[in-house]
Write an enzyme that holds these catalytic residues in place. Structure first.
Site, short mmCIF file in Angstrom:
data_model
loop_
_atom_site.label_atom_id
_atom_site.label_comp_id
_atom_site.label_asym_id
_atom_site.label_seq_id
_atom_site.Cartn_x
_atom_site.Cartn_y
_atom_site.Cartn_z
N LEU A 59 2.12 6.41 5.03
CA LEU A 59 1.50 5.03 5.70
C LEU A 59 1.94 4.73 7.02
O LEU A 59 1.23 3.90 7.94
CB LEU A 59 1.67 3.83 4.97
N ARG A 60 2.74 5.59 7.60
CA ARG A 60 3.36 5.81 9.06
C ARG A 60 3.82 4.77 9.61
O ARG A 60 4.64 4.58 10.55
CB ARG A 60 2.03 6.31 9.81
N ASN A 90 9.08 9.01 5.68
CA ASN A 90 9.47 9.45 7.10
C ASN A 90 8.70 8.81 8.13
O ASN A 90 7.72 9.22 8.65
CB ASN A 90 9.13 11.18 7.11
N HIS A 177 10.95 17.85 -1.76
CA HIS A 177 10.02 18.73 -0.96
C HIS A 177 10.53 19.98 -0.90
O HIS A 177 11.42 20.30 -0.09
CB HIS A 177 10.04 18.14 0.48
N HIS A 230 4.16 18.23 -4.17
CA HIS A 230 2.92 19.01 -3.74
C HIS A 230 3.39 20.47 -4.29
O HIS A 230 3.21 21.37 -3.29
CB HIS A 230 2.66 18.77 -2.31
N ASP A 303 -0.88 13.47 -0.95
CA ASP A 303 -0.02 13.78 0.32
C ASP A 303 -0.79 13.23 1.52
O ASP A 303 -0.79 13.94 2.54
CB ASP A 303 0.35 15.20 0.36
N HIS A 307 -2.81 11.55 11.00
CA HIS A 307 -2.63 12.04 12.54
C HIS A 307 -3.47 11.46 13.48
O HIS A 307 -4.84 11.73 13.11
CB HIS A 307 -2.34 13.54 12.41
#
Length: 430
Positions: A59-60, A90, A177, A230, A303, A307
């Site tokens: 969701l940034r 992140n 990951h 993933h 995922d 961007h």
């Protein structure tokens, strides 16, 4: 609260039934219900599924609101049929403390479009050197149960072991990951025939598989839970299958793009196809579909990685990795799994709602469409076909690999605890 009477919906693809929603729960389900409601919906031809749950969403916010915010991301989730998403750590600052995860959790509550369950970082700053405040994040208002350094691998075996031991105290899970960093230094795409022909640095399958093998052994050794993010190779499937046969507490997810797309698309040099882990071969895609069908892979997770245009509209080598996926996930699963006969709609509900909620220990989600249960619901039209146009998406970013592709199905309505977030294919203002 608004009451709804949904007529002739095919619950899990079954015979048409009516669904009465009152006070946020399923009040009655049956044929030809005689019930009053504020809004009456004709759901003829629509499949009713429990609200979808995504284990893997970026969701940034905070820090990269130019790419996505919690509000825009949850609006995209609602348009995709999701009632809950797990927000990865992140961000900037990294979600490695109680303060940051609570901020994300509260932003999710304010949005009103879906529940947001923050994922806490495993290590401070995602640097892989020191465990983050796992206990404090769990004890916070956000109640974090899933921890991941996604985007980076917890490659230190001692740190990974300590994290697995720590989360046992509150039935947490480490979501890995899987990427051995030294084997993928400078990697630009899947290592194979196409990378050799294009002269691009290769990301070998063994870089994923070696970490998965190590981590399932560690999880078994300490008696903890590990979840593989993933998963993307046929070899990874076999390792997870072996671990499950041992009775170890291992779960795994696959993305929609790894179920549909292959590394042949990289021949275009279009950075929209640049993703981590990379698009793999057709043989890997086939293995992933079969593993999702037989339950070796537990869940479909998007995922969703938005961007801004400048991070993708550039040369391949410097482009950011990632694709948006919330608004197209169910359509891709229909094309790859349902229309191929590998899964029925009950199986889709299991892989996209029931199991993800169980892995994340997310109360109130992944529940059956049954009387008395929370009315988290999606109505999906599988007969629809249309060309994907990311310019119409609710997400703030447009980096979809499906632009111009003809995909089946679309979400007609989404309900979060009995309140519509999407009706007739349009967002409902909250």
């Amino acid at each position: 609260m608004t009451t709804y009477l949904i007529r002739n919906a095919q619950i899990l693809g079954g015979a048409p039934q009516d669904i009465h929603i009152v006070d946020g729960v399923f009040a009655a389900i049956g044929e030809n219900l005689d019930a009053r409601a504020d809004i009456d919906i004709d759901a003829h031809g629509l499949v009713a599924l429990p609200g979808l749950v995504d284990l893997h969403t970026h969701l940034r916010e905070p820090g990269r609101e130019d790419a996505e915010t919690v509000l825009t991301g949850t609006r995209a989730a609602a348009m995709g049929g999701y009632t809950a998403v797990h927000a990865m750590a992140n961000t900037f600052p990294v979600a490695d403390s109680a303060g940051v995860v609570e901020q994300v959790w509260r932003l999710g509550r304010e949005s009103g479009y879906c529940d947001v369950q923050p994922v806490g970082a495993v290590t401070v700053g995602l640097e892989g050197k020191q465990l983050a405040e796992l206990g404090a994040m769990h004890d916070s208002a956000a109640g974090v149960r899933v921890f991941s350094d996604d985007g980076k691998c917890v490659d230190d075996a001692v740190i990974m072991r300590r994290a697995l031991e720590y989360v046992k105290a509150f039935d947490g899970v480490i979501a890995q990951h899987a990427q051995e960093p030294r084997l993928t230094a400078g990697a630009q795409m899947n290592e194979g025939l196409v990378s050799g022909e294009l002269g691009l640095g290769g990301w070998p399958a063994v870089a994923e598989e070696s970490i998965i093998a190590r981590d399932v052994l560690l999880a078994a050794h300490v008696g903890s839970r590990v979840h593989i993010c993933h998963l993307s190779t046929a070899g990874s499937v076999e390792i997870v299958r072996w671990a499950k046969a041992k009775g170890w507490d291992v779960t795994a997810e696959v993305t929609p793009h790894h179920l549909l797309l292959t590394d042949e698309l990289v021949r275009s040099y279009d950075p929209v196809y640049k993703v981590n882990p990379p698009l793999r071969t057709a043989a890997d895609v086939e293995a992933l579909r079969e593993a999702l069908a037989d339950g070796t892979i537990d869940a479909v997770a998007t995922d969703h990685a938005p961007h801004p245009a400048e991070d993708k509209d550039c040369e391949w080598a410097v482009a950011a990795m990632g694709m948006v996926g919330l608004e197209t996930a169910l359509s891709v699963v229909q094309q790859t799994m349902v229309d191929t006969g590998l899964l029925n709609w009950e199986g889709v509900a299991d892989r996209m709602s029931h199991r993800p909620a169980r892995i994340g220990r997310l109360a109130g989600h992944g529940r059956p469409v049954s009387v008395g249960e929370p009315a988290n619901l999606v109505l999906f039209d599988p007969a629809y076909r249309g060309v994907v146009n990311p310019d119409t998406f609710a997400t703030r970013s447009r980096n979809s690999p499906y632009r111009g592709m003809d995909l089946p199905g679309r979400v007609h309505a989404t309900f979060l605890r009995g309140e519509a977030t999407v009706l007739a294919g349009e967002l409902v203002e909250r």
